[in-house]
Design a protein around this motif. Sequence first.
Motif, PDB file in Angstrom:
ATOM      1  N   ILE A  39       0.842  -1.205   0.000  1.00  9.86           N
ATOM      2  CA  ILE A  39       0.000   0.000   0.000  1.00  9.86           C
ATOM      3  C   ILE A  39       0.869   1.245   0.000  1.00  9.86           C
ATOM      4  O   ILE A  39       0.604   2.208  -0.732  1.00  9.86           O
ATOM      5  CB  ILE A  39      -0.955  -0.017   1.217  1.00  9.86           C
ATOM      6  N   GLU A  40       1.930   1.219   0.806  1.00 11.13           N
ATOM      7  CA  GLU A  40       2.830   2.369   0.857  1.00 11.13           C
ATOM      8  C   GLU A  40       3.555   2.563  -0.475  1.00 11.13           C
ATOM      9  O   GLU A  40       3.699   3.692  -0.964  1.00 11.13           O
ATOM     10  CB  GLU A  40       3.844   2.191   1.993  1.00 11.13           C
ATOM     11  N   ARG A  41       4.005   1.458  -1.087  1.00  8.86           N
ATOM     12  CA  ARG A  41       4.681   1.577  -2.377  1.00  8.86           C
ATOM     13  C   ARG A  41       3.738   2.069  -3.464  1.00  8.86           C
ATOM     14  O   ARG A  41       4.132   2.825  -4.359  1.00  8.86           O
ATOM     15  CB  ARG A  41       5.306   0.234  -2.768  1.00  8.86           C
ATOM     16  N   LEU A  42       2.482   1.642  -3.409  1.00  5.59           N
ATOM     17  CA  LEU A  42       1.494   2.153  -4.355  1.00  5.59           C
ATOM     18  C   LEU A  42       1.294   3.649  -4.170  1.00  5.59           C
ATOM     19  O   LEU A  42       1.167   4.401  -5.142  1.00  5.59           O
ATOM     20  CB  LEU A  42       0.165   1.413  -4.164  1.00  5.59           C
ATOM     21  N   ARG A  43       1.283   4.075  -2.924  1.00  4.60           N
ATOM     22  CA  ARG A  43       1.061   5.499  -2.627  1.00  4.60           C
ATOM     23  C   ARG A  43       2.156   6.379  -3.208  1.00  4.60           C
ATOM     24  O   ARG A  43       1.881   7.466  -3.721  1.00  4.60           O
ATOM     25  CB  ARG A  43       0.976   5.700  -1.116  1.00  4.60           C
ATOM     26  N   ILE A  44       3.399   5.883  -3.156  1.00  4.87           N
ATOM     27  CA  ILE A  44       4.515   6.698  -3.642  1.00  4.87           C
ATOM     28  C   ILE A  44       4.934   6.324  -5.068  1.00  4.87           C
ATOM     29  O   ILE A  44       5.919   6.839  -5.593  1.00  4.87           O
ATOM     30  CB  ILE A  44       5.731   6.584  -2.695  1.00  4.87           C
TER      31      ILE A  44
ATOM     32  N   GLU B 119       5.467   0.643  -6.613  1.00  2.00           N
ATOM     33  CA  GLU B 119       5.052  -0.760  -6.638  1.00  2.00           C
ATOM     34  C   GLU B 119       5.349  -1.376  -8.006  1.00  2.00           C
ATOM     35  O   GLU B 119       5.125  -0.764  -9.052  1.00  2.00           O
ATOM     36  CB  GLU B 119       3.547  -0.864  -6.330  1.00  2.00           C
TER      37      GLU B 119
END
Length: 200
Positions: free
Chosen positions: A183-188, A191
């Motif tokens: 989720i964090e990698r998708l946010r930034i 991903e």
Amino acid sequence: MNDIAITLLMITAAYIAGSISSAILVCKLRRLPDPRTNGSGNPGATNVLRIGGASSAAMVLFFDMLKGAAPSYIGYKIGLDAPSLGFIAIAACLGHIFPLFFGFKGGKGVATAFGAMAPIGGDLAITLMITWAVLVFITRYSSVAAMATAVLAPVYTWFFDERFVLPAAMLSTLILIRHKDNIERLRIGEESKVSRKKKA
């Protein structure tokens, strides 16, 4: 043996079964790079697809689902109640995530969780697989597909067999927790997308 003792025995067996890492074993069998140190670093079917191709990934997917389905099906056949089946299924997933035989460093547990839901019914299993595949095709993100399918799983379960909504919800919650880093990698925007191994 009473139901509590049987449930504890099944939970232990499910954890041990889950601890058998299909990705690592298939990669060793096929002389592929270690999935823990290549690709995304996750020992699961999606990463094996990246480093070893579709046939190797299919083998991993099958065995990861089997080690979730088998304990759940056995528990169902011997008449354990829904909460007990939920704990057995979670134990199989925790074995995959924290494998006893591989330094307690495993995968996300998605295929194992979906496999654990499969004994509820063939219709549910097919619906989960189709949902995941369609979402991977649309988004190209395995993590997004897994999380969205996990959210939908209790809804599907309620439609097909409402007795098992609680175990499905327990598994879905575990999947979502396991994907917090994704989720964090998708946010930034970092991903990784799904891609097949490129031929030399």
